[in-house]
Design an enzyme around this catalytic site. Structure first.
Site, short mmCIF file in Angstrom:
data_model
loop_
_atom_site.label_atom_id
_atom_site.label_comp_id
_atom_site.label_asym_id
_atom_site.label_seq_id
_atom_site.Cartn_x
_atom_site.Cartn_y
_atom_site.Cartn_z
CE LYS A 71 -2.81 -28.16 19.59
NZ LYS A 71 -4.14 -27.43 19.55
CG ASN A 78 -10.18 -24.24 23.50
OD1 ASN A 78 -11.00 -23.35 23.71
ND2 ASN A 78 -9.04 -24.29 24.18
N1 ING Z 1 -8.80 -28.88 18.66
C1 ING Z 1 -9.19 -30.06 18.09
C2 ING Z 1 -8.76 -31.35 18.77
O1 ING Z 1 -7.90 -32.06 18.31
C3 ING Z 1 -10.35 -30.77 16.25
C4 ING Z 1 -9.03 -30.17 16.61
C5 ING Z 1 -11.40 -29.93 15.99
C6 ING Z 1 -10.53 -32.14 16.31
C7 ING Z 1 -12.64 -30.46 15.70
C8 ING Z 1 -11.77 -32.69 16.03
C9 ING Z 1 -12.83 -31.86 15.75
O2 ING Z 1 -9.40 -31.64 19.76
C10 ING Z 1 -7.56 -28.43 18.98
N2 ING Z 1 -7.51 -27.21 19.53
O3 ING Z 1 -6.56 -29.09 18.78
#
Ligand code: ING
Length: 313
Positions: free
Chosen positions: A125, A194
């Site tokens: 990632k 996630n």
């Molecule tokens: N999760 C999120 C994503 O980009 C996030 C980060 C969390 C975005 C909450 C928006 C709201 O979908 C990961 N694991 O990158």
């Protein structure tokens, strides 16, 4: 014209509890694989960090406790039977997991396994969201930047009769991800995620979580002439409500399949990789229409630079 047809499935997972063993999770992955086999699927895509609960939601101080969520081998003792079953079925798969390398590096990783059981690609990632330190004001943490190092390669591989790329979760929100992969010839981009429904830095975005999820993947697919497959770990996991809505998206940007609930669910679509050419060889013919000489800001700059204020003499 026969085309390059594939039946692609999303292997969406519902919540995984902190206590849930890898064996129990692999049982769930195998159940989805058996459903995929019954449906004569060629490739099934599993979510990001699919073997454990999403542990970056907690501030964990003990490194051995953190490392209990990581894999030091792939396949390892718990995942060997997944590889064997997939090979027996002749089904390829993509799987996200936390990778601890022999020399001590930790990545949020996703692999691509061909129908013969061979790992043909590994992606780490690039875009790590969230924060580095314990932020007690938050209902839950998002400490990927603390627990993982970032990757820096958007690689593509010849597999499944076409060119395949991978991305993970937050990567899907950045247009650079799709463009770099498409410049590597990607026709199919596989993305596990996630995504909590609550975004602490700006809760006004919460209501738009589903819209933003499909928006970015549909845009990425259309603007790069690719199929995009997004696969969630959804539902309320250790108290955190997470987005589902896993989907298969065509190069037109149209959604071809989407899951109907936030638990373990298989959904699939029949695709023809030749359909990518309808966009890659016309509107988005990179060689003919792109102007890299006009895009230097994209690689020369990290943050935004606003115009200098007018100085009135
Ligand atoms: N999760 C999120 C994503 O980009 C996030 C980060 C969390 C975005 C909450 C928006 C709201 O979908 C990961 N694991 O990158």
């Amino acid at each position: 014209m026969s085309g390059r047809k594939l039946r692609i499935a999303v292997g969406q997972l519902g919540p995984i509890t902190k206590e849930e063993t890898r064996d129990k999770v692999v049982d769930r992955l195998l159940s989805l694989l058996h459903q995929a086999n019954d449906a004569e699927v060629d490739l099934i895509v599993y979510p990001e960090l699919a073997l454990t609960t999403f542990f970056p939601r907690w501030f964990i101080e003990d490194q051995s406790a953190i490392d209990s969520f990581f894999e030091t081998e792939m396949p390892g003792p718990a995942t060997q039977r997944l590889f064997e079953a997939a090979k027996d079925f002749g089904i390829g798969f993509s799987l996200g997991y936390a990778e601890l390398t022999p020399d001590g590096h930790r990545y949020n990783t996703q692999i691509l396994v061909e129908r013969d059981g061979a790992i043909v690609g590994k992606y780490r990632k690039v875009h790590l969201p969230g924060h580095e330190d314990h932020e007690t004001w938050r209902e839950f943490q998002h400490l990927e930047r603390r627990y993982f190092e970032a990757g820096s390669d958007f690689t593509t591989w010849n597999a499944f009769g076409g060119v395949v790329g991978m991305a993970i979760c937050n990567d899907r929100r950045w247009p650079e991800t799709y463009r770099c992969l498409a410049l590597g010839g990607a026709e199919l981009i596989l993305i596990g995620y996630n995504t909590p429904l609550h975004y602490a830095p700006d809760p006004s975005q919460d209501a738009l979580a589903g819209f933003h999820n499909h928006l970015v993947m549909q845009s990425g697919a259309y603007q790069n002439g690719c199929f995009v497959v997004g696969v969630a770990k959804g539902g309320v996991e250790e108290g955190v409500a997470s987005l589902a809505e896993s989907c298969v998206i065509a190069p037109s940007g149209e959604i071809l399949a989407v899951t109907t609930h936030s638990g373990d669910e298989l959904a699939f679509a029949d695709i023809d990789l030749d359909a990518c050419d309808s966009y890659k060889n016309t509107l988005f013919d990179f060689n003919r229409y792109r102007r890299p000489e006009a895009y230097s800001a994209i690689t020369d700059q990290k943050g935004r630079i606003t115009p200098a204020e007018e100085v009135n003499d």
